[in-house]
Design an enzyme around this catalytic site. Structure first.
Site, PDB file in Angstrom:
ATOM      1  N   SER A  22     -28.810  -0.325  19.196  1.00 11.99           N
ATOM      2  CA  SER A  22     -30.086  -1.041  19.163  1.00 11.99           C
ATOM      3  C   SER A  22     -30.555  -1.363  17.753  1.00 11.99           C
ATOM      4  O   SER A  22     -31.433  -2.202  17.581  1.00 11.99           O
ATOM      5  CB  SER A  22     -31.159  -0.221  19.880  1.00 11.99           C
ATOM      6  OG  SER A  22     -31.305   1.046  19.268  1.00 11.99           O
ATOM      7  N   ASP A 327     -41.080   1.780  16.171  1.00 16.47           N
ATOM      8  CA  ASP A 327     -41.334   2.606  17.359  1.00 16.47           C
ATOM      9  C   ASP A 327     -40.760   3.985  17.066  1.00 16.47           C
ATOM     10  O   ASP A 327     -40.437   4.292  15.913  1.00 16.47           O
ATOM     11  CB  ASP A 327     -40.787   1.955  18.640  1.00 16.47           C
ATOM     12  CG  ASP A 327     -39.277   1.766  18.611  1.00 16.47           C
ATOM     13  OD1 ASP A 327     -38.612   2.369  17.740  1.00 16.47           O
ATOM     14  OD2 ASP A 327     -38.755   1.017  19.456  1.00 16.47           O
ATOM     15  N   HIS A 330     -36.921   3.245  15.823  1.00 16.51           N
ATOM     16  CA  HIS A 330     -36.407   2.160  14.976  1.00 16.51           C
ATOM     17  C   HIS A 330     -37.321   1.842  13.800  1.00 16.51           C
ATOM     18  O   HIS A 330     -38.544   1.920  13.934  1.00 16.51           O
ATOM     19  CB  HIS A 330     -36.258   0.879  15.821  1.00 16.51           C
ATOM     20  CG  HIS A 330     -35.416   1.069  17.040  1.00 16.51           C
ATOM     21  ND1 HIS A 330     -35.946   1.242  18.293  1.00 16.51           N
ATOM     22  CD2 HIS A 330     -34.071   1.160  17.182  1.00 16.51           C
ATOM     23  CE1 HIS A 330     -34.954   1.407  19.174  1.00 16.51           C
ATOM     24  NE2 HIS A 330     -33.807   1.371  18.523  1.00 16.51           N
TER      25      HIS A 330
END
Ligand SMILES: *[C@@H]1O[C@H](CO)[C@@H](O)[C@H](O)[C@H]1NC(C)=O
Ligand SMILES: *[C@@H]1O[C@H](CO)[C@@H](O)[C@H](O)[C@H]1NC(C)=O
Length: 364
Positions: A22, A327, A330
């Site tokens: 991600s 978040d 990340h």
């Protein structure tokens, strides 16, 4: 799946083929049935090419890979702003020769089993199988020699391993369905599997690699909550595990550079070193908050999405440029920009044996 085209351009900018999790997913998970998606606001709020709409990137703006892959100023002036499109995006057309393709998938890891809790994800092995299909298409279009010649100039980046570590650290996730292995066994298994994947890419024609080490996950809000670490501190259990892995990986990279000859170059991107330095000196870098995520609040379950009241800023920090973390997992775009700059132009403590700018220019 992305519709591929091969247009020869007057001067070829470098294409990049992006593999990983991600940290660099540009939207592949939007097309999977998965719990790991970044397809709702405020994800993407600062991503100019989409007008601030979510693109599947797990941050507010550009990923590190978007930033280091940016075309030269003159190409941008000519309106060339294309990022490598997600491989799984239907009806997106892409000129492989100018942009490349992004195969990265949120919650995936080096090991095939990693991320199974999230259901859909594309493990690194499968990402490379997808690339093999792309390569097959290229060979059919332009022939074996032209495809090989083009792939020699392209950049192959692999940003994977964080989720293998996170899965291992989570008490509730059975690891490979068995008892947990010792940390050294995990590290060795990750390095040897990653090495096999890198060699597979090499067999398929990749010559210029960026292999991104794992960052200090012990400092991310999620792990600090999981391990009950106080503000201003990081989990040393997590960070020792990661440092051991990075050490083994960087040794392996040195070895591969010696084995493979001058045609091939592997750059080890030391994201651990870069991010630890940002975290320790965050104020010097212009940040005000290094503990809390900008989005999703400071406590589990850390859900980052826009509340029912669209104008409400309750889940979103006021100034995104002042937060290290977007978040619980990340970095913000602001952090990504600093990391990317160090990888591009930094010294050997950031990228080794050469930095990414030298890698772009590298011709054997
Ligand atoms: C792709 O494009 C075709 C024709 O433009 C359209 O009929 C089809 O619904 C599109 N598919 C998706 C998944 O958007
Ligand atoms: C790769 O990882 C798997 C677990 O996913 C492990 O069983 C296997 O032994 C590893 N292979 C190598 C070469 O380390």
């Amino acid at each position: 799946m992305v519709v591929l085209s091969l247009q020869l351009l007057p001067s070829l900018p470098y294409a990049s083929f992006v593999f990983g999790d991600s940290l660099v997913d540009a939207g592949n998970n939007d097309y999977l049935f998965t719990l790991s998606k970044a397809d709702s606001p405020p994800y993407g709020i600062d991503f100019a090419p989409s007008g601030g709409r979510p693109t599947g990137r797990f941050t507010n703006g550009r990923t590190i890979s978007d930033i280091i892959g940016m075309k030269t100023q003159s190409c941008q002036a000519m309106g060339e702003t294309s990022f490598p499109p997600p491989y799984l995006a239907p009806n997106t057309s892409s000129n492989i020769l100018s942009s490349g393709i992004n195969y990265a998938s949120g919650s995936s890891g080096i090991l095939d089993e990693t991320g199974s809790l999230f259901i859909g994800r594309v493990p690194l092995r499968q990402q490379i199988n997808y690339f093999e299909e792309t390569r097959g298409f290229m060979v059919r279009m332009v022939g074996e020699n032209a495809a090989a010649k083009f792939l020699k100039t392209a950049i192959f980046s692999v940003t994977s391993g964080s989720n293998d570590i996170l899965n291992y650290l989570e008490p509730s996730i059975p690891f490979l369905g068995k008892e947990k292995v010792a940390p050294a066994v995990l590290q060795d298994m990750m390095v040897s599997n990653l090495t096999l994947h890198l060699k597979h890419l090499h067999q398929l024609g990749a010559r210029k690699f960026i292999v991104v080490g794992i960052g200090p996950l012990g400092c991310i809000p999620y792990v600090r909550a999981l391990m009950l670490v106080e503000n201003g501190k990081c989990s040393s259990v997590a960070d020792r595990l990661i440092q051991g892995y990075n050490m083994k990986l960087s040794r392996k990279i040195n070895q591969l550079n010696q084995e493979m000859g001058p045609e091939t170059i592997f750059v080890f991107a030391n994201s651990y070193q870069i991010v630890i330095e940002i975290i320790k000196n965050y104020r010097q870098y212009g940040f005000e908050n290094v503990n809390d995520p900008c989005c999703g609040g400071s406590f589990p379950p850390f859900l980052c999405f826009r509340g029912p009241d669209a104008g409400s800023s309750s889940v979103l920090c006021k100034d995104r440029s002042k937060f290290v973390f977007w978040d619980a997992y990340h970095p913000t775009e602001a952090t990504n920009i600093i990391i990317a700059k160090r990888l591009l132009d930094g010294d050997a403590s950031a990228a080794y044996p050469v930095n990414v700018r030298r890698l772009y220019e590298y011709a054997s």
